[in-house]
Design a protein around this motif. Structure first.
Motif, PDB file in Angstrom:
ATOM      1  N   SER A   2     -18.829  -1.870  95.539  1.00  0.00           N
ATOM      2  CA  SER A   2     -17.818  -1.047  95.998  1.00  0.00           C
ATOM      3  C   SER A   2     -17.438   0.239  95.014  1.00  0.00           C
ATOM      4  N   SER A   3     -16.857   1.247  95.488  1.00  0.00           N
ATOM      5  CA  SER A   3     -16.392   2.320  94.585  1.00  0.00           C
ATOM      6  C   SER A   3     -15.265   2.963  95.195  1.00  0.00           C
ATOM      7  N   VAL A   4     -14.637   3.941  94.264  1.00  0.00           N
ATOM      8  CA  VAL A   4     -13.396   4.677  94.997  1.00  0.00           C
ATOM      9  C   VAL A   4     -14.206   6.006  95.354  1.00  0.00           C
ATOM     10  N   VAL A   5     -13.876   6.290  96.626  1.00  0.00           N
ATOM     11  CA  VAL A   5     -14.365   7.638  97.267  1.00  0.00           C
ATOM     12  C   VAL A   5     -13.265   8.372  97.485  1.00  0.00           C
ATOM     13  N   MET A   6     -12.217   8.096  97.293  1.00  0.00           N
ATOM     14  CA  MET A   6     -10.953   9.204  97.852  1.00  0.00           C
ATOM     15  C   MET A   6      -9.629   8.700  96.562  1.00  0.00           C
ATOM     16  N   LEU A   7      -9.273   9.827  96.047  1.00  0.00           N
ATOM     17  CA  LEU A   7      -8.140   9.381  94.919  1.00  0.00           C
ATOM     18  C   LEU A   7      -7.156  10.411  95.202  1.00  0.00           C
ATOM     19  N   ARG A   8      -5.937   9.908  95.535  1.00  0.00           N
ATOM     20  CA  ARG A   8      -5.157  10.814  95.989  1.00  0.00           C
ATOM     21  C   ARG A   8      -3.498  10.429  95.242  1.00  0.00           C
ATOM     22  N   ARG A   9      -2.680  11.446  95.161  1.00  0.00           N
ATOM     23  CA  ARG A   9      -1.372  11.323  94.969  1.00  0.00           C
ATOM     24  C   ARG A   9      -0.408  12.394  95.736  1.00  0.00           C
ATOM     25  N   TYR A  10       0.942  11.639  95.994  1.00  0.00           N
ATOM     26  CA  TYR A  10       1.885  12.350  96.812  1.00  0.00           C
ATOM     27  C   TYR A  10       3.150  12.843  95.933  1.00  0.00           C
ATOM     28  N   PRO A  11       3.055  13.894  95.114  1.00  0.00           N
ATOM     29  CA  PRO A  11       4.159  14.078  94.194  1.00  0.00           C
ATOM     30  C   PRO A  11       5.616  14.256  95.035  1.00  0.00           C
ATOM     31  N   LEU A  12       5.594  14.650  96.237  1.00  0.00           N
ATOM     32  CA  LEU A  12       6.936  14.595  96.850  1.00  0.00           C
ATOM     33  C   LEU A  12       6.720  13.684  98.098  1.00  0.00           C
ATOM     34  N   LYS A  13       7.827  12.511  98.401  1.00  0.00           N
ATOM     35  CA  LYS A  13       7.573  11.752  99.537  1.00  0.00           C
ATOM     36  C   LYS A  13       7.620  12.448 100.845  1.00  0.00           C
ATOM     37  N   SER A  14       6.420  12.275 101.728  1.00  0.00           N
ATOM     38  CA  SER A  14       6.256  12.746 102.995  1.00  0.00           C
ATOM     39  C   SER A  14       5.711  13.913 102.852  1.00  0.00           C
ATOM     40  N   ALA A  15       5.410  14.758 101.734  1.00  0.00           N
ATOM     41  CA  ALA A  15       4.756  15.958 101.691  1.00  0.00           C
ATOM     42  C   ALA A  15       3.226  16.005 101.776  1.00  0.00           C
ATOM     43  N   GLN A  16       2.415  16.694 101.769  1.00  0.00           N
ATOM     44  CA  GLN A  16       0.919  16.517 101.263  1.00  0.00           C
ATOM     45  C   GLN A  16       0.559  16.097 100.213  1.00  0.00           C
ATOM     46  N   GLY A  17      -0.648  15.278 100.190  1.00  0.00           N
ATOM     47  CA  GLY A  17      -0.877  14.835  98.912  1.00  0.00           C
ATOM     48  C   GLY A  17      -2.003  15.762  98.266  1.00  0.00           C
ATOM     49  N   GLU A  18      -2.097  15.341  97.165  1.00  0.00           N
ATOM     50  CA  GLU A  18      -3.228  16.338  96.417  1.00  0.00           C
ATOM     51  C   GLU A  18      -4.559  15.553  95.921  1.00  0.00           C
ATOM     52  N   ALA A  19      -5.755  15.866  96.316  1.00  0.00           N
ATOM     53  CA  ALA A  19      -6.778  15.238  95.567  1.00  0.00           C
ATOM     54  C   ALA A  19      -7.092  15.210  94.214  1.00  0.00           C
ATOM     55  N   LEU A  20      -7.616  14.086  93.692  1.00  0.00           N
ATOM     56  CA  LEU A  20      -7.817  14.142  92.417  1.00  0.00           C
ATOM     57  C   LEU A  20      -8.992  13.364  92.077  1.00  0.00           C
ATOM     58  N   THR A  21      -9.635  13.975  90.875  1.00  0.00           N
ATOM     59  CA  THR A  21     -10.870  13.459  90.235  1.00  0.00           C
ATOM     60  C   THR A  21     -10.704  12.411  89.135  1.00  0.00           C
ATOM     61  N   THR A  64       1.923  20.415  94.098  1.00  0.00           N
ATOM     62  CA  THR A  64       0.797  20.264  93.278  1.00  0.00           C
ATOM     63  C   THR A  64       1.493  19.829  91.714  1.00  0.00           C
ATOM     64  N   THR A  65       0.709  18.987  91.051  1.00  0.00           N
ATOM     65  CA  THR A  65       1.266  18.717  89.779  1.00  0.00           C
ATOM     66  C   THR A  65       0.616  19.283  88.592  1.00  0.00           C
ATOM     67  N   HIS A  66       1.334  19.775  87.912  1.00  0.00           N
ATOM     68  CA  HIS A  66       0.960  20.729  86.692  1.00  0.00           C
ATOM     69  C   HIS A  66       1.160  19.991  85.269  1.00  0.00           C
ATOM     70  N   VAL A  67       0.286  19.614  84.533  1.00  0.00           N
ATOM     71  CA  VAL A  67       0.464  18.882  83.283  1.00  0.00           C
ATOM     72  C   VAL A  67       0.130  19.983  81.982  1.00  0.00           C
ATOM     73  N   VAL A  68       1.171  20.265  81.314  1.00  0.00           N
ATOM     74  CA  VAL A  68       0.854  21.313  80.225  1.00  0.00           C
ATOM     75  C   VAL A  68       1.466  20.371  79.082  1.00  0.00           C
ATOM     76  N   GLY A  69       0.679  19.722  77.981  1.00  0.00           N
ATOM     77  CA  GLY A  69       1.080  19.114  76.971  1.00  0.00           C
ATOM     78  C   GLY A  69       1.813  17.843  77.378  1.00  0.00           C
ATOM     79  N   ALA A  70       2.948  17.758  77.121  1.00  0.00           N
ATOM     80  CA  ALA A  70       3.722  16.550  77.422  1.00  0.00           C
ATOM     81  C   ALA A  70       4.787  16.955  78.615  1.00  0.00           C
ATOM     82  N   GLU A  71       4.874  18.185  79.149  1.00  0.00           N
ATOM     83  CA  GLU A  71       5.525  18.529  80.187  1.00  0.00           C
ATOM     84  C   GLU A  71       4.774  18.585  81.468  1.00  0.00           C
TER      85      GLU A  71
END
Length: 272
Positions: A2-21, A64-71
């Protein structure tokens, strides 16, 4: 294997998710997953599309999540306007979009609660809510808030398998069922769901399955480009009512898992 074929997170509860690699998996789940929620300014409850009349339009909001350094920041797209989560402008835009006064928060309210509307299908009402009836509106606590420390319903990670999706499609009548209807973090290419207590090893990440996921109205709602589909809820009520951790029976699909060992997780990661 088996393998992971979809990876998603939902930064805001009940809002749309974002696809991740790729994503860091923390003891409380995928980094950045369900860390924000809308809080109703009138009664302090947490916004959830489990109550479609109040909160269904959250499904139209992209996060959508944005990571810049530690922020780490989260940007919302509300009616075509890009706004930073936590800003007064985002609160105002969401209040207009939802038609009720709200604020965004990363802080879990004491005794976090949410409004929900039970599905119309009799088999979708879990035994532990035996005092309610199909279609009824009610307020319930969010078990995952205290258990995990995020705006999750119960477990740190939500898993769906391709085999389970295929079987559900057959039971509906041969239609393909989009995994996105169930808002999973992981879709695993496997013939069926893992059992409670089973451990999944995904590289250096280890997850332990806690229990099957009781379903609410959300899989039947229009969301993320998918139309409303009542047949999904009907099939869940007919074919997926099973015992859950000594609590009674409920219509379940997918599984909740806890993080035993955190680490880095990549799309395509082998699972054993």
């Amino acid at each position: 294997m088996s393998s992971v074929v979809m990876l998603r997170r939902y930064p805001l509860k009940s809002a749309q998710g974002e696809a991740l690699t790729a994503v860091a998996v923390e003891p409380t789940g995928l980094r950045g997953d369900r860390t924000w929620a809308c809080i109703d300014r009138l009664d302090g409850t947490v916004g959830s599309a489990k109550h479609p009349r109040r909160w269904g339009r959250l499904c139209d909001v992209a996060a959508t999540t944005h990571v810049v350094g530690a922020e780490t920041t989260v940007t919302l797209d509300v009616d075509g306007t890009s706004l930073r989560a936590g800003s007064a402008a985002a609160d105002a835009a969401l209040s207009r979009h939802l038609g009720r006064p709200v604020r965004l928060s990363r802080e879990l309210p004491p005794d976090a609660r949410l409004h929900r509307t039970l599905p119309d299908e009799v088999g979708m009402v879990p035994d532990w809510m035996s005092g309610t009836r199909p279609g009824q509106e009610t307020i319930t606590t969010i078990a995952g808030a205290e258990r995990v420390g995020r705006f999750v319903d119960f477990g740190a990670v939500h898993i769906v398998t391709t085999g389970a999706l295929d079987l559900l499609g057959e039971r509906i009548g041969g239609a393909s069922v989009a995994a996105a209807r169930f808002r999973p973090n992981l879709v695993i290419d496997a013939p069926g769901d893992p059992e409670p207590g089973q451990e999944l090893r995904l590289g250096d990440v280890v997850l332990r399955v806690a229990l099957p996921t009781p379903r609410c109205v959300i899989p039947g709602l229009p969301q993320a480009g998918l139309p409303a589909d009542r047949s999904v809820l009907s099939a869940l009520a007919r074919h997926y009512r099973i015992p859950v951790a000594g609590l009674g029976h409920a219509a379940c699909f997918g599984t909740y898992a806890d993080v035993v060992q955190p680490g880095r997780l990549n799309l395509g990661q082998r699972v054993r």
